[in-house]
Design an enzyme around this catalytic site. Sequence first.
Site: not given
Ligand code: GRF
Length: 213
Positions: A12, A85, A87, A103
């Site tokens: 998070g 997940r 969607i 991403h």
């Molecule tokens: C991030 O690297 C995001 O790009 C990917 O999942 C990770 C989440 O990191 N989809 P966090 O939980 O916000 O620290």
Amino acid sequence: MYNIVVLASGSGSNFEAIVKQTRLYFTDITVSMLITDKKNAFAIKRSEYLGIPYTLLPKHRRFRVLDEIIDTIKPHLIVLAGFMRIIPRWFVEEHFGKIVNIHPSLLPSFPGMHAIRQAYDYGVRVTGITIHFVDSGVDTGPIIFQYPLMVNPEWDIEKLEEYIHRLEHRFYTPVINGLLHCPYEIRGRKVIFTDNRGDACDIFRVERGEHIP
Ligand code: GRF
């Protein structure tokens, strides 16, 4: 005023960055809720100390419950930040254009869960981050924003992760702000900003190299 919900399954850190930056810099945006599918997600702890309500989705009818929450809160955007997940198609069709994801690679390179590790192992000299609308594929929706990172081949994986997360934390909230304030159209795979006036839209000029801050 705009309100958004953030969906996260893990640490998070992006959720926290979004909450803090909206409070400080984008004060017409409120994060109404953290929604998670993992009872042990560290994101829940963050929501507690940030004072944001959270909801844990049940295992059964997960997306039906999510749909009911969305119908009640009516957020302007559904922000995925490490939500692990896929969607379902019906949910995407109902909310297409309102669900965004971040991403940790330059898509379409390295989709899926292990993007940073795969880019590192491949030895790429350029990677980066992608913010995109969500469709029912894995990291395949129309691209809103990308930002590159030149990779020093002597870095270890931790260094690469750190720089990628820094970029995520730097750009996700301004891009969310831009989406809320700047008119755009989704034409097939392309997201076209139809009016770039206004400070909020600068973020998209930065990405295109038209404007160096
Ligand atoms: C991030 O690297 C995001 O790009 C990917 O999942 C990770 C989440 O990191 N989809 P966090 O939980 O916000 O620290």
